[in-house]
Scaffold this motif. Structure first.
Motif, mmCIF file in Angstrom:
data_model
loop_
_atom_site.group_PDB
_atom_site.id
_atom_site.type_symbol
_atom_site.label_atom_id
_atom_site.label_comp_id
_atom_site.label_asym_id
_atom_site.label_seq_id
_atom_site.Cartn_x
_atom_site.Cartn_y
_atom_site.Cartn_z
ATOM 1 N N ASP A 32 -1.346 1.191 10.019
ATOM 2 C CA ASP A 32 -1.205 1.880 11.300
ATOM 3 C C ASP A 32 -2.168 1.309 12.331
ATOM 4 O OD1 ASP A 32 0.690 3.628 10.254
ATOM 5 O OD2 ASP A 32 -0.831 5.084 9.644
ATOM 6 N N PHE A 33 -1.796 1.462 13.592
ATOM 7 C CA PHE A 33 -2.701 1.089 14.677
ATOM 8 C C PHE A 33 -3.677 2.230 14.926
ATOM 9 C CE2 PHE A 33 0.706 -1.906 15.902
ATOM 10 C CZ PHE A 33 -0.059 -3.037 16.110
ATOM 11 N N VAL A 34 -4.938 1.878 15.160
ATOM 12 C CA VAL A 34 -5.981 2.852 15.460
ATOM 13 C C VAL A 34 -6.595 2.472 16.804
ATOM 14 C CG1 VAL A 34 -8.225 3.740 14.714
ATOM 15 C CG2 VAL A 34 -6.468 3.249 13.025
ATOM 16 N N GLU A 35 -6.789 3.464 17.653
ATOM 17 C CA GLU A 35 -7.395 3.196 18.954
ATOM 18 C C GLU A 35 -8.842 2.746 18.769
ATOM 19 O OE1 GLU A 35 -8.690 5.621 22.938
ATOM 20 O OE2 GLU A 35 -6.838 6.247 21.944
ATOM 21 N N VAL A 36 -9.190 1.627 19.399
ATOM 22 C CA VAL A 36 -10.557 1.112 19.291
ATOM 23 C C VAL A 36 -11.286 1.122 20.630
ATOM 24 C CG1 VAL A 36 -10.157 -0.295 17.244
ATOM 25 C CG2 VAL A 36 -9.778 -1.292 19.493
ATOM 26 N N PHE A 96 2.039 -4.048 25.187
ATOM 27 C CA PHE A 96 2.220 -5.422 24.753
ATOM 28 C C PHE A 96 1.209 -5.740 23.666
ATOM 29 C CE2 PHE A 96 -0.839 -5.482 28.165
ATOM 30 C CZ PHE A 96 -1.774 -6.452 27.821
ATOM 31 N N ASP A 97 1.491 -6.781 22.916
ATOM 32 C CA ASP A 97 0.586 -7.254 21.876
ATOM 33 C C ASP A 97 -0.180 -8.457 22.388
ATOM 34 O OD1 ASP A 97 1.387 -5.360 19.952
ATOM 35 O OD2 ASP A 97 3.136 -6.566 19.459
ATOM 36 N N TYR A 98 -1.448 -8.530 21.984
ATOM 37 C CA TYR A 98 -2.301 -9.649 22.350
ATOM 38 C C TYR A 98 -3.237 -9.903 21.182
ATOM 39 C CZ TYR A 98 -5.598 -12.578 24.874
ATOM 40 O OH TYR A 98 -6.389 -13.626 25.270
ATOM 41 N N LYS A 99 -3.147 -11.097 20.617
ATOM 42 C CA LYS A 99 -3.912 -11.456 19.421
ATOM 43 C C LYS A 99 -3.666 -10.394 18.360
ATOM 44 C CE LYS A 99 -7.273 -14.266 21.821
ATOM 45 N NZ LYS A 99 -8.670 -14.556 22.070
ATOM 46 N N GLU A 100 -4.733 -9.833 17.765
ATOM 47 C CA GLU A 100 -4.538 -8.820 16.716
ATOM 48 C C GLU A 100 -4.503 -7.399 17.288
ATOM 49 O OE1 GLU A 100 -9.105 -9.402 16.633
ATOM 50 O OE2 GLU A 100 -7.378 -10.607 17.159
ATOM 51 N N PHE A 101 -4.372 -7.275 18.585
ATOM 52 C CA PHE A 101 -4.419 -5.979 19.256
ATOM 53 C C PHE A 101 -3.056 -5.561 19.788
ATOM 54 C CE2 PHE A 101 -8.577 -7.976 19.802
ATOM 55 C CZ PHE A 101 -9.410 -6.991 19.320
ATOM 56 N N LYS A 133 -5.498 1.445 26.884
ATOM 57 C CA LYS A 133 -5.920 1.801 25.534
ATOM 58 C C LYS A 133 -5.652 0.598 24.651
ATOM 59 C CE LYS A 133 -5.112 6.752 25.722
ATOM 60 N NZ LYS A 133 -4.375 7.880 25.136
ATOM 61 N N ILE A 134 -6.624 0.264 23.825
ATOM 62 C CA ILE A 134 -6.502 -0.889 22.939
ATOM 63 C C ILE A 134 -6.517 -0.389 21.505
ATOM 64 C CG2 ILE A 134 -7.544 -3.067 22.227
ATOM 65 C CD1 ILE A 134 -8.797 -3.204 25.051
ATOM 66 N N TYR A 135 -5.571 -0.877 20.732
ATOM 67 C CA TYR A 135 -5.418 -0.478 19.332
ATOM 68 C C TYR A 135 -5.523 -1.721 18.450
ATOM 69 C CZ TYR A 135 -3.227 3.611 21.491
ATOM 70 O OH TYR A 135 -2.967 4.718 22.258
ATOM 71 N N ARG A 136 -5.959 -1.496 17.205
ATOM 72 C CA ARG A 136 -6.013 -2.566 16.202
ATOM 73 C C ARG A 136 -5.462 -1.998 14.897
ATOM 74 N NH1 ARG A 136 -11.639 -5.299 15.450
ATOM 75 N NH2 ARG A 136 -10.884 -6.766 16.971
ATOM 76 N N ARG A 137 -4.771 -2.845 14.145
ATOM 77 C CA ARG A 137 -4.244 -2.402 12.834
ATOM 78 C C ARG A 137 -5.384 -2.175 11.855
ATOM 79 N NH1 ARG A 137 1.108 -2.307 12.189
ATOM 80 N NH2 ARG A 137 2.387 -3.752 13.379
ATOM 81 N N THR A 138 -5.253 -1.132 11.057
ATOM 82 C CA THR A 138 -6.271 -0.831 10.051
ATOM 83 C C THR A 138 -6.239 -1.847 8.916
ATOM 84 O OG1 THR A 138 -4.746 0.698 8.972
ATOM 85 C CG2 THR A 138 -6.312 1.628 10.536
ATOM 86 N N SER A 139 -5.048 -2.387 8.613
ATOM 87 C CA SER A 139 -4.877 -3.414 7.577
ATOM 88 C C SER A 139 -3.523 -4.073 7.816
ATOM 89 C CB SER A 139 -4.931 -2.793 6.181
ATOM 90 O OG SER A 139 -3.880 -1.869 6.019
ATOM 91 N N ALA A 140 -3.247 -5.121 7.075
ATOM 92 C CA ALA A 140 -1.958 -5.796 7.222
ATOM 93 C C ALA A 140 -0.836 -4.786 6.995
ATOM 94 C CB ALA A 140 -1.846 -6.951 6.243
#
Length: 72
Positions: free
Chosen positions: A36-40, A3-8, A26-33
């Motif tokens: 790709d999602f990157v695991e953080v 699922f998506d939550y805020k920018e994650f 596992k939590i991912y965040r987009r590298t830019s608008a």
């Protein structure tokens, strides 16, 4: 469960091991608008639970709390 939550983007899929369900996320965040999602962050095991639903709820709570503390 993903699922998506805020920018994650969160993957809180429990691990099924012999009738025990281990909560993990596992939590991912987009590298830019549009990037790709990157695991953080990876939670590791957050405990074992009697059902996959219980394990998912525990992982979801942990992930949301982490995102609230580390979000933009």
């Amino acid at each position: 469960m993903r699922f998506d939550y805020k920018e994650f983007h969160i993957d809180a899929s429990p691990l099924d091991e012999g009738g025990h369900y281990y909560a993990r996320a596992k939590i991912y965040r987009r590298t830019s608008a549009g990037g790709d999602f990157v695991e953080v962050k990876y939670s590791g095991d957050l405990g074992d639970y009697p059902s996959d639903a219980d394990a998912f709820e525990a992982a979801q709570r942990w992930a949301i709390q982490w995102c609230d503390e580390h979000g933009a």
